[in-house]
Scaffold this motif. Sequence first.
Motif, PDB file in Angstrom:
ATOM      1  N   ALA A 168       0.829  -1.253  -0.139  1.00  0.00           N
ATOM      2  CA  ALA A 168       0.048  -0.023   0.008  1.00  0.00           C
ATOM      3  C   ALA A 168       0.853   1.330  -0.164  1.00  0.00           C
ATOM      4  O   ALA A 168       1.862   1.420   0.678  1.00  0.00           O
ATOM      5  CB  ALA A 168      -0.934  -0.022   1.281  1.00  0.00           C
ATOM      6  N   SER A 169       0.502   2.291  -0.980  1.00  0.00           N
ATOM      7  CA  SER A 169       1.331   3.561  -0.815  1.00  0.00           C
ATOM      8  C   SER A 169       0.183   4.504  -1.321  1.00  0.00           C
ATOM      9  O   SER A 169      -0.450   4.346  -2.418  1.00  0.00           O
ATOM     10  CB  SER A 169       2.302   3.424  -1.908  1.00  0.00           C
ATOM     11  OG  SER A 169       2.980   4.766  -1.995  1.00  0.00           O
ATOM     12  N   VAL A 170      -0.204   5.457  -0.576  1.00  0.00           N
ATOM     13  CA  VAL A 170      -1.163   6.279  -0.619  1.00  0.00           C
ATOM     14  C   VAL A 170      -0.732   7.871  -0.739  1.00  0.00           C
ATOM     15  O   VAL A 170       0.531   8.069  -0.203  1.00  0.00           O
ATOM     16  CB  VAL A 170      -2.305   6.180   0.399  1.00  0.00           C
ATOM     17  CG1 VAL A 170      -2.744   4.939   0.453  1.00  0.00           C
ATOM     18  CG2 VAL A 170      -1.567   6.631   1.754  1.00  0.00           C
ATOM     19  N   ARG A 171      -1.455   8.769  -0.868  1.00  0.00           N
ATOM     20  CA  ARG A 171      -0.936  10.142  -1.247  1.00  0.00           C
ATOM     21  C   ARG A 171      -1.042  10.997   0.282  1.00  0.00           C
ATOM     22  O   ARG A 171      -0.528  11.716   0.519  1.00  0.00           O
ATOM     23  CB  ARG A 171      -1.472  10.892  -2.368  1.00  0.00           C
ATOM     24  CG  ARG A 171      -1.078  10.389  -3.727  1.00  0.00           C
ATOM     25  CD  ARG A 171      -1.756  10.892  -4.780  1.00  0.00           C
ATOM     26  NE  ARG A 171      -1.594  12.287  -4.912  1.00  0.00           N
ATOM     27  CZ  ARG A 171      -2.422  13.050  -5.580  1.00  0.00           C
ATOM     28  NH1 ARG A 171      -3.109  12.340  -6.498  1.00  0.00           N
ATOM     29  NH2 ARG A 171      -2.706  14.278  -5.891  1.00  0.00           N
ATOM     30  N   ARG A 172      -2.277  10.759   0.711  1.00  0.00           N
ATOM     31  CA  ARG A 172      -2.672  11.598   1.859  1.00  0.00           C
ATOM     32  C   ARG A 172      -2.744  10.991   3.200  1.00  0.00           C
ATOM     33  O   ARG A 172      -2.274  11.561   3.935  1.00  0.00           O
ATOM     34  CB  ARG A 172      -4.020  12.312   1.574  1.00  0.00           C
ATOM     35  CG  ARG A 172      -4.157  13.164   0.361  1.00  0.00           C
ATOM     36  CD  ARG A 172      -5.589  13.752  -0.007  1.00  0.00           C
ATOM     37  NE  ARG A 172      -5.560  14.581  -1.088  1.00  0.00           N
ATOM     38  CZ  ARG A 172      -6.632  14.975  -1.481  1.00  0.00           C
ATOM     39  NH1 ARG A 172      -7.805  14.934  -0.983  1.00  0.00           N
ATOM     40  NH2 ARG A 172      -6.842  15.802  -2.635  1.00  0.00           N
ATOM     41  N   ASN A 173      -3.671   9.960   3.321  1.00  0.00           N
ATOM     42  CA  ASN A 173      -3.955   9.191   4.389  1.00  0.00           C
ATOM     43  C   ASN A 173      -4.186   7.872   4.503  1.00  0.00           C
ATOM     44  O   ASN A 173      -4.886   7.483   3.536  1.00  0.00           O
ATOM     45  CB  ASN A 173      -5.332   9.915   4.961  1.00  0.00           C
ATOM     46  CG  ASN A 173      -5.544   9.683   6.385  1.00  0.00           C
ATOM     47  OD1 ASN A 173      -5.623   8.539   6.889  1.00  0.00           O
ATOM     48  ND2 ASN A 173      -5.577  10.896   7.259  1.00  0.00           N
ATOM     49  N   MET A 174      -3.608   7.129   5.310  1.00  0.00           N
ATOM     50  CA  MET A 174      -3.623   5.604   5.460  1.00  0.00           C
ATOM     51  C   MET A 174      -3.678   5.178   6.773  1.00  0.00           C
ATOM     52  O   MET A 174      -3.028   5.585   7.556  1.00  0.00           O
ATOM     53  CB  MET A 174      -2.284   4.890   4.822  1.00  0.00           C
ATOM     54  CG  MET A 174      -2.333   3.574   4.795  1.00  0.00           C
ATOM     55  SD  MET A 174      -1.212   2.789   3.850  1.00  0.00           S
ATOM     56  CE  MET A 174       0.399   3.311   4.668  1.00  0.00           C
ATOM     57  N   ARG A 175      -4.700   4.332   7.003  1.00  0.00           N
ATOM     58  CA  ARG A 175      -4.914   3.601   8.379  1.00  0.00           C
ATOM     59  C   ARG A 175      -4.871   1.943   8.047  1.00  0.00           C
ATOM     60  O   ARG A 175      -5.952   1.697   7.404  1.00  0.00           O
ATOM     61  CB  ARG A 175      -6.326   4.205   9.029  1.00  0.00           C
ATOM     62  CG  ARG A 175      -6.049   5.282   9.366  1.00  0.00           C
ATOM     63  CD  ARG A 175      -5.250   5.787  10.446  1.00  0.00           C
ATOM     64  NE  ARG A 175      -5.152   7.383  10.844  1.00  0.00           N
ATOM     65  CZ  ARG A 175      -4.339   8.133  10.037  1.00  0.00           C
ATOM     66  NH1 ARG A 175      -3.431   7.802   9.347  1.00  0.00           N
ATOM     67  NH2 ARG A 175      -4.469   9.349  10.559  1.00  0.00           N
ATOM     68  N   VAL A 176      -4.154   1.411   8.498  1.00  0.00           N
ATOM     69  CA  VAL A 176      -4.128   0.077   8.707  1.00  0.00           C
ATOM     70  C   VAL A 176      -4.073  -0.616  10.105  1.00  0.00           C
ATOM     71  O   VAL A 176      -3.133  -0.333  10.780  1.00  0.00           O
ATOM     72  CB  VAL A 176      -2.729  -0.530   7.710  1.00  0.00           C
ATOM     73  CG1 VAL A 176      -2.917  -2.171   7.954  1.00  0.00           C
ATOM     74  CG2 VAL A 176      -2.727  -0.148   6.248  1.00  0.00           C
ATOM     75  N   GLY A 195       3.734   2.759   2.352  1.00  0.00           N
ATOM     76  CA  GLY A 195       4.493   4.210   2.098  1.00  0.00           C
ATOM     77  C   GLY A 195       3.507   5.295   1.799  1.00  0.00           C
ATOM     78  O   GLY A 195       2.230   4.905   1.667  1.00  0.00           O
ATOM     79  N   VAL A 196       3.977   6.564   2.206  1.00  0.00           N
ATOM     80  CA  VAL A 196       3.220   7.663   2.040  1.00  0.00           C
ATOM     81  C   VAL A 196       3.887   8.597   0.858  1.00  0.00           C
ATOM     82  O   VAL A 196       4.858   8.958   1.313  1.00  0.00           O
ATOM     83  CB  VAL A 196       2.948   8.508   3.368  1.00  0.00           C
ATOM     84  CG1 VAL A 196       2.011   9.577   3.074  1.00  0.00           C
ATOM     85  CG2 VAL A 196       2.034   7.385   4.252  1.00  0.00           C
ATOM     86  N   SER A 197       3.221   8.924  -0.101  1.00  0.00           N
ATOM     87  CA  SER A 197       4.073   9.254  -1.242  1.00  0.00           C
ATOM     88  C   SER A 197       3.896  10.813  -1.269  1.00  0.00           C
ATOM     89  O   SER A 197       4.667  11.567  -2.171  1.00  0.00           O
ATOM     90  CB  SER A 197       3.611   8.799  -2.590  1.00  0.00           C
ATOM     91  OG  SER A 197       2.076   9.161  -2.858  1.00  0.00           O
ATOM     92  N   ASP A 198       3.269  11.469  -0.509  1.00  0.00           N
ATOM     93  CA  ASP A 198       3.009  12.998  -0.337  1.00  0.00           C
ATOM     94  C   ASP A 198       3.699  13.409   1.202  1.00  0.00           C
ATOM     95  O   ASP A 198       3.518  12.793   1.919  1.00  0.00           O
ATOM     96  CB  ASP A 198       1.575  13.504  -0.422  1.00  0.00           C
ATOM     97  CG  ASP A 198       1.487  15.056  -0.540  1.00  0.00           C
ATOM     98  OD1 ASP A 198       2.115  15.856   0.510  1.00  0.00           O
ATOM     99  OD2 ASP A 198       0.898  15.429  -1.569  1.00  0.00           O
TER     100      ASP A 198
END
Length: 464
Positions: A168-176, A195-198
């Motif tokens: 998982a790689s997101v731009r703004r917000n991730m919750r796992v 990863g967070v790409s922003d």
Amino acid sequence: MTPDWTRRQLVSRLGGVALLGALAGCPSPDAPDIDAPPGPDGGAPRTEPPAGQRDRPVPSAYDSVVDITEAGADPEGEESIVSTLSDIDTDNTLVRFPPGTYHMDDTWGPSGAERLGLYGPEATITTVEEFTGPLFSLGTDSEVKNLFVGGFTFDFTPSNTGPRPINASVRRNMRVSNVTVRGALDLDQDGMRFGVSDADGTGLVWNMRLPDGGDPEYKNTGCYVGENHVGTLVFQNCRINGFPDNGLYASPAKGRVNVVGGRYLNSGVSNIRVSGPSTVKGVIVRCDESRDGIENMRGIRLRGGRDIVVENSRLVFDSVTSSDGAITCAEWLDAATVRNTHITVHADDVAGIRAKPPNGSGQQTRTHPIQIRNVRIDGSANSGAAVRISERAGTLLSNLCICQHGADRDGIVVSDASGTTVRGSNISVSGQPLATEGRSITRKNLSLQSTQTGDRSCSCTQNR
């Protein structure tokens, strides 16, 4: 008298009592209890998510909520659900997985989504032999902006299974949250990847459990944070056990990675590996199982960068195949602080803290680039040293308590580190309490005691 006192000289001059009313670094009461019982499923003791965070999605945040079984998925684990997932419009959608077993024989991932949720608190995911995955490929094209994944158990207990469960790689917000992998990964594939790409984006991985590790035949990592991560990612209350090539491997990341609480056990290369700017706080790290193929069992490896903080943590090294140290500062590290931490070393010739000669930018980021404060190191290890500092100019060691009485065990060994300061510390070991290889360092308010092997009459008091 030379700066390197002999054992006989020390005993004669100190008489076994503290010099100048020295202090000692007792660990912070916030450091976790190594013997605290684990939480559910053998995981870390369960805590609540951080303030303002949730371990379940909010349906009203999505335009649509889809029950995957109503969409045609088989909850008995007989038919693959990949085609069903592919038919769902995932843009601003929450996909619910009712209790059941869901089979995946291929990778699934949406082409893009403003907001995507996958929730299966009683859902088990199975797969086929020899498939390396990933199973869920979420936002790896950087087109998922907001992501929630929670509640899944990945069953990799059959032989020759072990794909990457989530990439998982997101731009703004991730919750796992609350994801578990059962069974050792016994294919040539690493585990989770996030990863967070922003640069302004954030991610939280909460209560992730990888208790069964990986087969040493393959140099697999438990969880990886890639070099494209530039935001802030927090791992909280996680458990990662027994991987051959790093438990939590976050050092390639350009962004911040904060590790908060959790248990990290018996992985090779390192149990936790970070670069700056990052923090490691309140973790338990333990090595007590020496499996063939698990090499260099470091505890926390500070790989590079600056402004790394390790604090309020508990590390125990009972048995290892080999190890550079419980906490190591790699050659590429510019600056770090280790504080309010308790390290126990019973494994022979393993350092509690080791700072290797620098091989990075060499940029002086502050007066004391490496700072070790309020740290206790004890245990019965023979040979080696509790703390070893090599070519790290300006190192500060303050308010340490070192009590190690295995045979030929030294306290602090400093080599070619001009401007080093050792102050307010109690060092009681069977070898040399403070060895500086004839170099001059600053010493203030120290108790240095060389004792008989096996002597346990070492105590640390603290005066502020």
